[in-house]
Design a protein around this motif. Structure first.
Motif, PDB file in Angstrom:
ATOM      1  N   PRO A 229       0.813  -1.231   0.000  1.00 57.06           N
ATOM      2  CA  PRO A 229       0.000   0.000   0.000  1.00 57.06           C
ATOM      3  C   PRO A 229       0.840   1.272   0.000  1.00 57.06           C
ATOM      4  N   ASP A 230       2.071   1.181   0.541  1.00 57.81           N
ATOM      5  CA  ASP A 230       2.939   2.357   0.573  1.00 57.81           C
ATOM      6  C   ASP A 230       3.718   2.539  -0.721  1.00 57.81           C
ATOM      7  N   GLY A 231       3.490   1.624  -1.692  1.00 54.98           N
ATOM      8  CA  GLY A 231       4.171   1.731  -2.973  1.00 54.98           C
ATOM      9  C   GLY A 231       5.562   1.149  -2.994  1.00 54.98           C
ATOM     10  N   ILE A 232       6.023   0.603  -1.874  1.00 49.94           N
ATOM     11  CA  ILE A 232       7.368   0.027  -1.796  1.00 49.94           C
ATOM     12  C   ILE A 232       7.280  -1.476  -2.006  1.00 49.94           C
ATOM     13  N   ALA A 233       8.123  -1.998  -2.902  1.00 45.14           N
ATOM     14  CA  ALA A 233       8.139  -3.426  -3.185  1.00 45.14           C
ATOM     15  C   ALA A 233       8.819  -4.156  -2.041  1.00 45.14           C
ATOM     16  N   ARG A 234       8.163  -5.207  -1.546  1.00 47.59           N
ATOM     17  CA  ARG A 234       8.667  -5.893  -0.358  1.00 47.59           C
ATOM     18  C   ARG A 234       8.315  -7.374  -0.426  1.00 47.59           C
ATOM     19  N   LEU A 235       9.191  -8.189   0.137  1.00 45.67           N
ATOM     20  CA  LEU A 235       8.934  -9.619   0.300  1.00 45.67           C
ATOM     21  C   LEU A 235       9.235  -9.988   1.736  1.00 45.67           C
ATOM     22  N   GLU A 236       8.282 -10.630   2.415  1.00 42.14           N
ATOM     23  CA  GLU A 236       8.509 -11.141   3.772  1.00 42.14           C
ATOM     24  C   GLU A 236       8.224 -12.628   3.761  1.00 42.14           C
ATOM     25  N   ILE A 237       9.204 -13.417   4.228  1.00 40.19           N
ATOM     26  CA  ILE A 237       9.127 -14.864   4.082  1.00 40.19           C
ATOM     27  C   ILE A 237       9.888 -15.511   5.225  1.00 40.19           C
ATOM     28  N   ASP A 238       9.452 -16.691   5.678  1.00 41.46           N
ATOM     29  CA  ASP A 238      10.182 -17.352   6.747  1.00 41.46           C
ATOM     30  C   ASP A 238      11.501 -17.910   6.218  1.00 41.46           C
ATOM     31  N   LEU A 239      12.472 -18.048   7.094  1.00 39.83           N
ATOM     32  CA  LEU A 239      13.835 -18.395   6.698  1.00 39.83           C
ATOM     33  C   LEU A 239      13.905 -19.744   5.984  1.00 39.83           C
ATOM     34  N   ALA A 240      13.168 -20.739   6.477  1.00 41.27           N
ATOM     35  CA  ALA A 240      13.222 -22.076   5.885  1.00 41.27           C
ATOM     36  C   ALA A 240      12.691 -22.070   4.449  1.00 41.27           C
ATOM     37  N   THR A 241      11.592 -21.362   4.225  1.00 40.47           N
ATOM     38  CA  THR A 241      11.035 -21.288   2.880  1.00 40.47           C
ATOM     39  C   THR A 241      11.956 -20.498   1.949  1.00 40.47           C
ATOM     40  N   PHE A 242      12.576 -19.458   2.490  1.00 35.83           N
ATOM     41  CA  PHE A 242      13.505 -18.650   1.699  1.00 35.83           C
ATOM     42  C   PHE A 242      14.713 -19.491   1.280  1.00 35.83           C
ATOM     43  N   ARG A 243      15.224 -20.303   2.200  1.00 36.50           N
ATOM     44  CA  ARG A 243      16.334 -21.210   1.871  1.00 36.50           C
ATOM     45  C   ARG A 243      15.936 -22.153   0.742  1.00 36.50           C
ATOM     46  N   LEU A 244      14.723 -22.661   0.796  1.00 41.43           N
ATOM     47  CA  LEU A 244      14.241 -23.569  -0.238  1.00 41.43           C
ATOM     48  C   LEU A 244      14.178 -22.875  -1.591  1.00 41.43           C
ATOM     49  N   GLN A 245      13.677 -21.649  -1.599  1.00 37.70           N
ATOM     50  CA  GLN A 245      13.527 -20.924  -2.859  1.00 37.70           C
ATOM     51  C   GLN A 245      14.877 -20.476  -3.424  1.00 37.70           C
TER      52      GLN A 245
END
Length: 335
Positions: A229-245
């Motif tokens: 909503p603030d126009g800023i691109a952001r990704l929030e993800i748990d560490l385990a899923t981020f490691r997988l990706q």
């Protein structure tokens, strides 16, 4: 069945590209040099198709999350690596440039190793040419199976990144071999994805200077960060899923340590990385009996560690000097 002859590309129509010359005795015309941006297909940015290694990775890779599945099998030379991916990005960029120019696009591409090395920042040593040959062999030999559709079609079974890869040499007067051109045929899956889907994004100019994990963090950020909503691109993800990706194959604790260093260095182009960890540690054990207050009670598990990736604000080019005006860079339309 023989393929129809490919018409000569109207290179003079491109102001930034010099006319390509077909050497006497050659039966092909070069698609290089690349004069536009380095670009890649969105799915290849978002998901782990390549090994995060400089050396041969001989184990299969697998990714299974939500509705996406990927299986990668090594050849006798191993799985194609994140450094071999440079060739795929170069080919995708050549293809995207042709589409932009309104040229006919087929699956065969012919380019010089010299231009490839210039684009990716590799030196032009004999070792680089040897690595090119090894990379092409891995790209042709690695087997990929995925349920990700491309160009409105899905595939059952395995495919390789390159269905054909050849190095064309000429002999000098001293009977030495001199590499003239590289000829490759791009796989159907990636060809359809670029041609029909058009989900192609540009890469930061400093991408090729990054290490393996940093490259994948940048790609995941570039392809998945969405504007809030603030126009800023952001990704929030748990560490385990981020490691997988990311496709990191070592234990989660190792990935956590590596991510701490990367976040502290703050060197990912266009993006800022933040690691949020629980006070007691993600896997903190319960206190043993007799170890003070709360002894004998089951320990409370801390919240899983999270990763927050944020697009850096971009300075307005026409703002007054020293004003510090910034704006969020939109994530961006597909090329």
């Amino acid at each position: 069945m023989s393929r129809p002859p490919r018409p000569a590309a109207p290179f003079p129509a491109r102001p930034a590209r010099a006319p390509a010359k077909t050497p006497q005795g050659e039966l092909f015309q070069l698609d290089s040099p690349l004069t536009g941006e380095v670009r890649g297909e969105r799915s290849l940015m978002a998901f782990p198709f390549f090994a995060l290694s400089k050396n041969a990775w001989m184990k299969p890779l697998a990714y299974q999350h939500a509705a996406v599945s990927i299986e990668v099998r090594p050849s006798a030379k191993g799985v194609a690596t994140i450094y071999d991916k440079e060739i795929v990005l170069y080919i995708a960029s050549l293809m995207a440039a042709k589409i932009d120019a309104g040229e006919r696009v087929e699956q065969d591409f012919v380019f010089t190793a010299h231009d490839l090395f210039s684009v990716t920042g590799s030196n032009h040593s004999a070792r680089s040419y040897a690595r090119l040959s090894e990379a092409l062999e891995r790209l042709q030999g690695t087997q990929i199976k995925t349920n990700i559709e491309a160009g409105g079609e899905g595939e059952e079974g395995f495919f390789s990144w390159l269905s054909e890869a050849r190095l064309h040499y000429a002999r000098t007067r001293s009977d030495e071999r001199r590499l003239k051109a590289v000829k490759v045929r791009l796989c159907d899956w990636l060809y359809r994805a670029i041609l029909r889907d058009g989900h192609v994004l540009d890469y930061a100019a400093t991408y090729f200077q990054l290490g393996p994990i940093e490259r994948r963090i940048y790609e995941v950020a570039r392809s998945t960060c969405e504007a809030g909503p603030d126009g800023i691109a952001r990704l929030e993800i748990d560490l385990a899923t981020f490691r997988l990706q990311i496709g990191y194959q070592n234990p989660l604790a190792n990935f956590r340590a590596a991510l701490r260093q990367i976040a502290a260095a703050d060197a990912i182009p266009d993006y800022r990385i933040e690691l949020i960890e629980g006070e007691a540690g993600e896997d903190a054990p319960a206190p043993a009996a007799g170890e003070g207050a709360g002894a004998g009670r089951r320990g409370r598990r801390a919240s899983p560690a999270r990763v927050i990736v944020t697009r850096r604000p971009v300075a307005l080019p026409d703002g007054p000097a020293g004003s510090g005006q910034i704006e969020a860079d939109p994530t961006e339309s597909d090329a």
